[in-house]
Design a protein around this motif. Structure first.
Motif, PDB file in Angstrom:
ATOM      1  N   ALA A  91      92.556 -17.995 -10.476  1.00 55.06           N
ATOM      2  CA  ALA A  91      93.380 -19.205 -10.954  1.00 55.06           C
ATOM      3  C   ALA A  91      94.644 -19.381 -10.036  1.00 55.06           C
ATOM      4  O   ALA A  91      95.128 -20.716  -9.837  1.00 55.06           O
ATOM      5  N   ARG A  92      95.372 -18.565  -9.708  1.00 53.88           N
ATOM      6  CA  ARG A  92      96.550 -18.478  -8.801  1.00 53.88           C
ATOM      7  C   ARG A  92      96.231 -19.103  -7.590  1.00 53.88           C
ATOM      8  O   ARG A  92      97.019 -19.981  -7.120  1.00 53.88           O
ATOM      9  N   GLN A  95      95.607 -22.718  -7.955  1.00 52.12           N
ATOM     10  CA  GLN A  95      96.961 -23.344  -8.345  1.00 52.12           C
ATOM     11  C   GLN A  95      97.669 -23.786  -6.736  1.00 52.12           C
ATOM     12  O   GLN A  95      98.030 -24.876  -6.649  1.00 52.12           O
ATOM     13  N   TRP A  96      97.660 -22.621  -5.887  1.00 55.69           N
ATOM     14  CA  TRP A  96      98.274 -23.118  -4.558  1.00 55.69           C
ATOM     15  C   TRP A  96      97.413 -23.952  -3.556  1.00 55.69           C
ATOM     16  O   TRP A  96      97.930 -24.738  -2.948  1.00 55.69           O
ATOM     17  N   PHE A  98      95.647 -26.474  -4.743  1.00 59.27           N
ATOM     18  CA  PHE A  98      95.719 -27.775  -5.303  1.00 59.27           C
ATOM     19  C   PHE A  98      97.172 -28.146  -4.950  1.00 59.27           C
ATOM     20  O   PHE A  98      97.184 -29.345  -4.386  1.00 59.27           O
ATOM     21  N   TRP A  99      98.100 -27.316  -5.185  1.00 58.29           N
ATOM     22  CA  TRP A  99      99.584 -27.595  -4.573  1.00 58.29           C
ATOM     23  C   TRP A  99      99.634 -27.980  -3.087  1.00 58.29           C
ATOM     24  O   TRP A  99     100.487 -28.872  -2.901  1.00 58.29           O
ATOM     25  N   SER A 143     108.053 -17.657  -3.161  1.00 57.27           N
ATOM     26  CA  SER A 143     106.782 -16.793  -3.634  1.00 57.27           C
ATOM     27  C   SER A 143     106.536 -15.465  -2.800  1.00 57.27           C
ATOM     28  O   SER A 143     106.234 -14.439  -3.584  1.00 57.27           O
ATOM     29  N   ALA A 158      93.974 -19.328  -0.857  1.00 51.61           N
ATOM     30  CA  ALA A 158      95.322 -20.176  -0.958  1.00 51.61           C
ATOM     31  C   ALA A 158      96.017 -19.783   0.350  1.00 51.61           C
ATOM     32  O   ALA A 158      96.410 -20.863   0.745  1.00 51.61           O
TER      33      ALA A 158
END
Length: 200
Positions: A91-92, A95-96, A98-99, A143, A158
């Motif tokens: 999921a992380r 997340q990145w 999509f970002w 990060s 990612a």
């Protein structure tokens, strides 16, 4: 059965993501260079294959067409080490990814295109592009002070998604010397993918 066919522009980070993942995973593919500035994505042949009229897109061995860079690399990397097994790490990664498309690429890649390809004067550009790009790089720097890669301590999609335009950011007027953690991470990702340093 035909190998994977990748339609892309070699100057596009979004297109390079797909080529890197396919090569990293040892997937046989044919690269079809598309001249985007000359309207290569808008020909009848291209629009018949990919109605959105953008690259990258791929024609899979079975004839199916798939577009959008992050969707393509997620499909190609299914079951590989580039997609974390643990649910939170996976999921992380998403997340990145999509970002990257929502907050990173629209500033860094757009400013690069206007300066590097359109040769526009920096003074004529929307100043928010520089502000948003530097904010994105600062978030990445923060990060990377906690983990070696964006989904944890190993290379994932990612990192592939984010490195594509970050390693070209200087062409958009962004000074990466201000982000040493990002610079070190770029080298780690390039080494992990076996792509070598960026050479325009």
């Amino acid at each position: 059965m035909q190998p994977l066919t990748i339609f892309g522009d070699s100057g596009s980070g979004n297109c390079l993501k797909v080529r890197w993942v396919a090569a990293h995973l040892g997937l046989p593919f044919t690269w079809r260079e598309v001249d985007v500035p000359a309207g290569g994505t808008r020909t009848p042949e291209m629009l018949a294959l990919n109605p959105p009229g953008r690259v990258p897109f791929v024609v899979l061995p079975g004839g199916e067409v798939l577009s959008e860079s992050n969707a393509i690399i997620a499909y190609l990397a299914e079951g590989s080490a580039l997609i974390p097994h643990a649910a939170l790490a996976r999921a992380r990664m998403l997340q990145w990814m999509f970002w990257e498309q929502y907050s990173h690429e629209p500033a860094i890649a757009v400013r690069r295109y206007q300066l590097h390809y359109l040769r526009r004067d920096p003074a004529d550009l929307d100043p928010r592009l520089e502000e948003r790009g530097n904010a994105a790089l600062a978030l990445m720097e923060a990060s990377l002070s906690k983990t070696s890669f964006f989904a944890g301590d190993t290379l994932s999609l990612a990192d592939v998604a984010l490195v594509a335009y970050t390693r070209m950011a200087h062409e958009g007027g962004f000074d990466l010397t201000s982000f040493p953690g990002v610079r070190d991470w770029i080298s780690r990702v390039e080494d992990g993918l076996g792509i070598g340093p960026y050479q325009p």
